[in-house]
Design a protein around this motif. Structure first.
Motif, PDB file in Angstrom:
ATOM      1  N   THR A  99       0.829  -1.211   0.000  1.00 22.39           N
ATOM      2  CA  THR A  99       0.000   0.000   0.000  1.00 22.39           C
ATOM      3  C   THR A  99       0.859   1.255   0.000  1.00 22.39           C
ATOM      4  O   THR A  99       0.601   2.205  -0.764  1.00 22.39           O
ATOM      5  N   TRP A 100       1.906   1.271   0.844  1.00 25.39           N
ATOM      6  CA  TRP A 100       2.788   2.436   0.904  1.00 25.39           C
ATOM      7  C   TRP A 100       3.569   2.602  -0.408  1.00 25.39           C
ATOM      8  O   TRP A 100       3.761   3.737  -0.874  1.00 25.39           O
ATOM      9  N   ALA A 101       4.022   1.507  -0.978  1.00 21.69           N
ATOM     10  CA  ALA A 101       4.768   1.583  -2.242  1.00 21.69           C
ATOM     11  C   ALA A 101       3.881   2.153  -3.346  1.00 21.69           C
ATOM     12  O   ALA A 101       4.318   2.994  -4.145  1.00 21.69           O
ATOM     13  N   VAL A 102       2.642   1.709  -3.377  1.00 20.20           N
ATOM     14  CA  VAL A 102       1.694   2.223  -4.372  1.00 20.20           C
ATOM     15  C   VAL A 102       1.394   3.694  -4.118  1.00 20.20           C
ATOM     16  O   VAL A 102       1.320   4.505  -5.057  1.00 20.20           O
ATOM     17  N   ALA A 103       1.227   4.064  -2.836  1.00 18.47           N
ATOM     18  CA  ALA A 103       0.922   5.460  -2.496  1.00 18.47           C
ATOM     19  C   ALA A 103       2.073   6.387  -2.876  1.00 18.47           C
ATOM     20  O   ALA A 103       1.854   7.458  -3.471  1.00 18.47           O
ATOM     21  N   LEU A 104       3.301   5.995  -2.557  1.00 17.80           N
ATOM     22  CA  LEU A 104       4.460   6.825  -2.899  1.00 17.80           C
ATOM     23  C   LEU A 104       4.637   6.907  -4.408  1.00 17.80           C
ATOM     24  O   LEU A 104       4.985   7.970  -4.943  1.00 17.80           O
ATOM     25  N   SER A 105       4.398   5.805  -5.104  1.00 17.73           N
ATOM     26  CA  SER A 105       4.479   5.830  -6.560  1.00 17.73           C
ATOM     27  C   SER A 105       3.386   6.714  -7.146  1.00 17.73           C
ATOM     28  O   SER A 105       3.589   7.398  -8.156  1.00 17.73           O
ATOM     29  N   GLY A 106       2.219   6.723  -6.477  1.00 13.96           N
ATOM     30  CA  GLY A 106       1.134   7.585  -6.935  1.00 13.96           C
ATOM     31  C   GLY A 106       1.484   9.058  -6.773  1.00 13.96           C
ATOM     32  O   GLY A 106       1.200   9.875  -7.661  1.00 13.96           O
TER      33      GLY A 106
END
Length: 266
Positions: free
Chosen positions: A17-24
């Protein structure tokens, strides 16, 4: 019982979730880069209308903002803020959850030393942060290549992106230390958010009053993108401070965790 693998499994979803959020965050901001650079002169005049105090507070440097490296450095400030929350949540939660979940006495009844437990937990936390950073750094280089017509230095981008992990290690160690100092933490978020934002506000105030010494007081100013772009390297003094704090906080966490009394679950 393999504590290391247990923690990796326990936090894999939140890490994704954090990896996706930071990539977003990365994709959202980098997608705006062509818009800002379509007419640099007009955009520069617009930004110059903002008071210098406001530009400093927002970390907008007109000398680098219109290059892909400078624009990435600007958005990196927000990514690091989010990443710091992730890291401190992880550091606090991964140590404190045995006490809050009342499973510490069960875990420590196994043929495993307390120091081994701490080592396994922190090692798992570091691996999870590294995974997050690999995704973020790869996305940064890919987007910079796709969205910019200028030649960007992948080395400089990766060097700037690495500061996310360095700041996260600071807050991971701080979170672990808080977890062993505070007997029972009812809410990890209630501890993490005020702490992270306090450090962030210190950095912002330092920018507003133009006090360069503030970079020694908050990890959000340890590795400023503009300095990295100009010097092509990390600041040795603040890197040493970061490493010293991490070593001290982890060392104290080990010492206190090994010596503290463990309350039996009821």
């Amino acid at each position: 019982m393999n504590v290391f693998l247990r923690e990796l499994r326990a936090y894999r979803r939140s890490t994704i979730t954090w990896a996706v959020a930071l990539s977003g965050i990365l994709m959202l901001f980098m997608a705006l880069y062509p818009t800002f650079t379509t007419d640099v002169a007009v955009t520069r005049r617009l930004l110059e209308q903002f008071p210098e105090v406001v530009r400093n507070a927002l970390d907008i440097s007109l000398s680098t903002f219109f290059s892909v490296n400078g624009f990435f450095g600007y958005l990196l400030n927000f990514a690091i803020l989010a990443g710091a929350i992730q890291a401190m949540n992880l550091g606090t939660g991964i140590i404190a959850k045995e006490t809050t979940g009342r499973t510490a006495d069960f875990l420590l009844s196994k043929p495993i030393t307390r120091s081994t437990v701490v080592t396994a937990k922190l090692a798992a936390a570091v691996v999870l942060l590294v995974v997050t950073n690999v995704v973020f750094a790869a996305g940064a280089v890919l987007l910079a290549t796709l969205l910019s017509e200028e030649e960007s230095s992948a080395g400089t981008l990766l060097l700037m992106a690495s500061t996310l992990l360095l700041v996260q290690l600071f807050f991971l160690a701080l979170g672990a230390l808080v977890a062993v100092i505070v007997p029972r933490i009812k809410s990890v978020v209630a501890v993490t958010l005020p702490t992270v934002f306090a450090f962030y506000i210190v950095g912002m105030v330092g920018d507003v009053v133009a006090n360069e010494d503030v970079r020694f007081l908050t990890p959000f100013k340890f590795f400023e993108p503009e300095r990295i772009i100009t010097d092509g390297r990390l600041d040795g003094a603040t890197l040493a401070i970061d490493a010293a704090f991490v070593a001290l906080a982890v060392g104290l966490s080990y010492l206190m965790y090994v010596r503290e009394d463990v309350r039996a679950s009821t």
